[in-house]
Every structure is written in C-alpha cells, then in structure tokens.
Enzyme design. Sequence first.
Site, mmCIF file in Angstrom:
data_model
loop_
_atom_site.group_PDB
_atom_site.id
_atom_site.type_symbol
_atom_site.label_atom_id
_atom_site.label_comp_id
_atom_site.label_asym_id
_atom_site.label_seq_id
_atom_site.Cartn_x
_atom_site.Cartn_y
_atom_site.Cartn_z
ATOM 1 N N PHE A 186 -5.557 7.922 1.486
ATOM 2 C CA PHE A 186 -5.924 6.698 0.759
ATOM 3 C C PHE A 186 -7.031 5.993 1.537
ATOM 4 C CE2 PHE A 186 -4.065 3.551 3.629
ATOM 5 C CZ PHE A 186 -3.186 4.331 4.350
ATOM 6 N N HIS A 191 -3.786 6.536 13.962
ATOM 7 C CA HIS A 191 -3.671 5.177 14.492
ATOM 8 C C HIS A 191 -2.288 4.600 14.160
ATOM 9 C CE1 HIS A 191 -5.578 5.849 10.656
ATOM 10 N NE2 HIS A 191 -5.077 4.718 10.202
ATOM 11 N N ARG A 192 -1.797 4.867 12.931
ATOM 12 C CA ARG A 192 -0.497 4.314 12.486
ATOM 13 C C ARG A 192 0.652 4.949 13.285
ATOM 14 N NH1 ARG A 192 -1.888 4.297 7.759
ATOM 15 N NH2 ARG A 192 -2.461 2.101 7.977
ATOM 16 N N ASN A 252 0.846 -1.190 0.000
ATOM 17 C CA ASN A 252 0.000 0.000 0.000
ATOM 18 C C ASN A 252 0.895 1.258 0.000
ATOM 19 O OD1 ASN A 252 -1.474 2.242 1.120
ATOM 20 N ND2 ASN A 252 -3.092 0.821 1.698
ATOM 21 N N LYS A 258 0.348 3.844 2.916
ATOM 22 C CA LYS A 258 0.952 3.461 4.202
ATOM 23 C C LYS A 258 2.460 3.673 4.155
ATOM 24 C CE LYS A 258 -1.757 -0.592 5.654
ATOM 25 N NZ LYS A 258 -1.586 -2.025 5.971
ATOM 26 N N ASP A 274 -1.317 -4.127 10.000
ATOM 27 C CA ASP A 274 -2.652 -4.491 9.527
ATOM 28 C C ASP A 274 -3.640 -3.537 10.182
ATOM 29 O OD1 ASP A 274 -4.070 -6.228 7.716
ATOM 30 O OD2 ASP A 274 -5.175 -6.908 9.473
HETATM 31 P P1 ITT Z 1 -0.985 -4.240 2.900
HETATM 32 O O1 ITT Z 1 -1.685 -5.465 3.460
HETATM 33 O O2 ITT Z 1 -0.123 -4.554 1.718
HETATM 34 O O3 ITT Z 1 -0.260 -3.473 3.980
HETATM 35 P P2 ITT Z 1 -3.671 -3.151 2.534
HETATM 36 O O4 ITT Z 1 -4.160 -1.910 1.849
HETATM 37 O O5 ITT Z 1 -4.334 -4.460 2.178
HETATM 38 O O6 ITT Z 1 -2.083 -3.199 2.318
HETATM 39 P P3 ITT Z 1 -4.744 -3.347 5.233
HETATM 40 O O7 ITT Z 1 -5.227 -4.737 5.045
HETATM 41 O O8 ITT Z 1 -4.078 -3.010 6.521
HETATM 42 O O9 ITT Z 1 -3.716 -2.925 4.083
HETATM 43 O O10 ITT Z 1 -5.895 -2.284 5.006
HETATM 44 C C1 ITT Z 1 -7.262 -2.605 5.108
HETATM 45 C C2 ITT Z 1 -8.087 -1.538 4.470
HETATM 46 O O11 ITT Z 1 -8.079 -0.361 5.288
HETATM 47 C C3 ITT Z 1 -7.635 -1.092 3.076
HETATM 48 O O12 ITT Z 1 -8.801 -0.848 2.320
HETATM 49 C C4 ITT Z 1 -6.886 0.199 3.336
HETATM 50 O O13 ITT Z 1 -6.964 1.101 2.228
HETATM 51 C C5 ITT Z 1 -7.643 0.762 4.538
HETATM 52 N N1 ITT Z 1 -6.749 1.546 5.394
HETATM 53 C C6 ITT Z 1 -5.657 1.126 6.071
HETATM 54 N N2 ITT Z 1 -5.068 2.152 6.717
HETATM 55 C C7 ITT Z 1 -5.813 3.254 6.439
HETATM 56 C C8 ITT Z 1 -5.695 4.616 6.780
HETATM 57 O O14 ITT Z 1 -4.707 5.080 7.525
HETATM 58 N N3 ITT Z 1 -6.623 5.468 6.305
HETATM 59 C C9 ITT Z 1 -7.637 5.032 5.526
HETATM 60 N N4 ITT Z 1 -7.803 3.769 5.132
HETATM 61 C C10 ITT Z 1 -6.895 2.871 5.587
#
Ligand code: ITT
Length: 195
Positions: free
Chosen positions: A152, A180-181, A9, A12, A69
């Site tokens: 995003f 949160h991150r 992502n 992130k 995650d």
């Molecule tokens: P990776 O597993 O490769 O890290 P991913 O996008 O699949 O990438 P997650 O499973 O952690 O990552 O994310 C779950 C969902 O939440 C996904 O649709 C992300 O776009 C969203 N998400 C994660 N962090 C976010 C944030 O800080 N702000 C908004 N949406 C977020």
Amino acid sequence: MKLLFATSNAGKLAEVRKMLAPLGWDVMGLKDLENPPEIVEDAETFLGNARKKALALREATGLAVLADDTGLSVEALGGRPGVRSARYAGENATDADNNAKLLGELATVSDEKRGAAFECWMVFIDPSGKESVASGKLSGRILKEPRGAGGFGYDPIFLPYGEEKTLSELSIEEKNLISHRKKALAGILSALSVK
Ligand code: ITT
C-alpha cells in the site's frame, strides 16, 4: 491479549496482525469500532501523531492500544513529504495520487540522488496506562515507475537497499522481515519483555 491498533489503514493492519498472530494477540483496527473518535493528525512529528492517536483511543475504549505514524523522507526533497506523507498530493489524496506527485517532483533527479527512508514510530499504551515508544527505519530509493501489486501507500515506488524487489513486489511476510514497521514493533515488544 486483545489489542486495538489505532489505524484505519487496512495495509498496516494486515502487516501488524501477521506479526502478532504467532504471539496469540487478537488485533482489532479502528474499523472494528462502532464509533471511532475523529483524530486530526496535526502534530509536527511522527511521535506526536502516534501518541495523539494512542491516547485518544485509550481514552475512548480503555483497551490496550497500539498506534503507528509513518512517513517517507526523500533526500532530494530535503526530507519531504515526511509527516505530511498521507496528504502529500492534497486533502483526499489516494496512494496513486501521492505516488504520481512524488514521481513528478523527482522526474529530473538522477538515480544516485533518489535516496529515501520510511520512518515508523509506534506508541503502545497498556490497560493500566503505561506507555512504551519505539521507532524503525528502512532505507532505499525511489524508482522512476511503480512496480508490483501488493502492499500500500508508497510501496510500489520504493526499492529497499539490498533488495531486487520493491515493497509492493514482496509478500507481506517478506516485507515484515525487513520493514520499518517490523523494527518499531520489535522495539515495543522488547520494551514489554515479550519474546
Ligand atoms: P492511520 O493514521 O489511520 O494509521 P494513515 O494511512 O494515515 O493511517 P500514516 O499517517 O502513518 O497512516 O501514513 C502516512 C502515509 O505513508 C500514508 O500515505 C501511507 O499510505 C504511507 N505509508 C505508511 N506506511 C507505509 C508503508 O509501510 N509502506 C508504504 N507507504 C506507507
């Protein structure tokens, strides 16, 4: 220090790179690897998925690895989409698809009942194999329409409590002050005694 952030992502990655740059950490993402392993995120918890990503990448590369995650839990939906946030609108769902599905499900829900929270779980594994775990949460509410062009995922529809701008309207630096991150990464750095 060289660190592999186990994420595909780009949003992130940009956030974590900005947070770790002042410490002099060189952060790579999965797209910087020639043959990144395929990882199925099928655990029932954020921590389970973060550990799965971290262990697979540590096994594949031997590098220091960080995995994240994250999901969005919406009160009116009993905590959904939660661990299924990435594929909420289907297997190949885009961010826009997921946001549209969420707004549709909440179409008749009043402002007071649109509370939600992002939860981020991180696992860090150092080159010797030692693990650290931390999490961070950001509470707010889901708006009725997307606002903003940055960020995003669910950022355009999420208004953090106490803020006038959605996460999409904030700059990366501003999001990184409250997210949160950021809270999860602060927990990892504190476990590693990094100031
Ligand atoms: P990776 O597993 O490769 O890290 P991913 O996008 O699949 O990438 P997650 O499973 O952690 O990552 O994310 C779950 C969902 O939440 C996904 O649709 C992300 O776009 C969203 N998400 C994660 N962090 C976010 C944030 O800080 N702000 C908004 N949406 C977020």
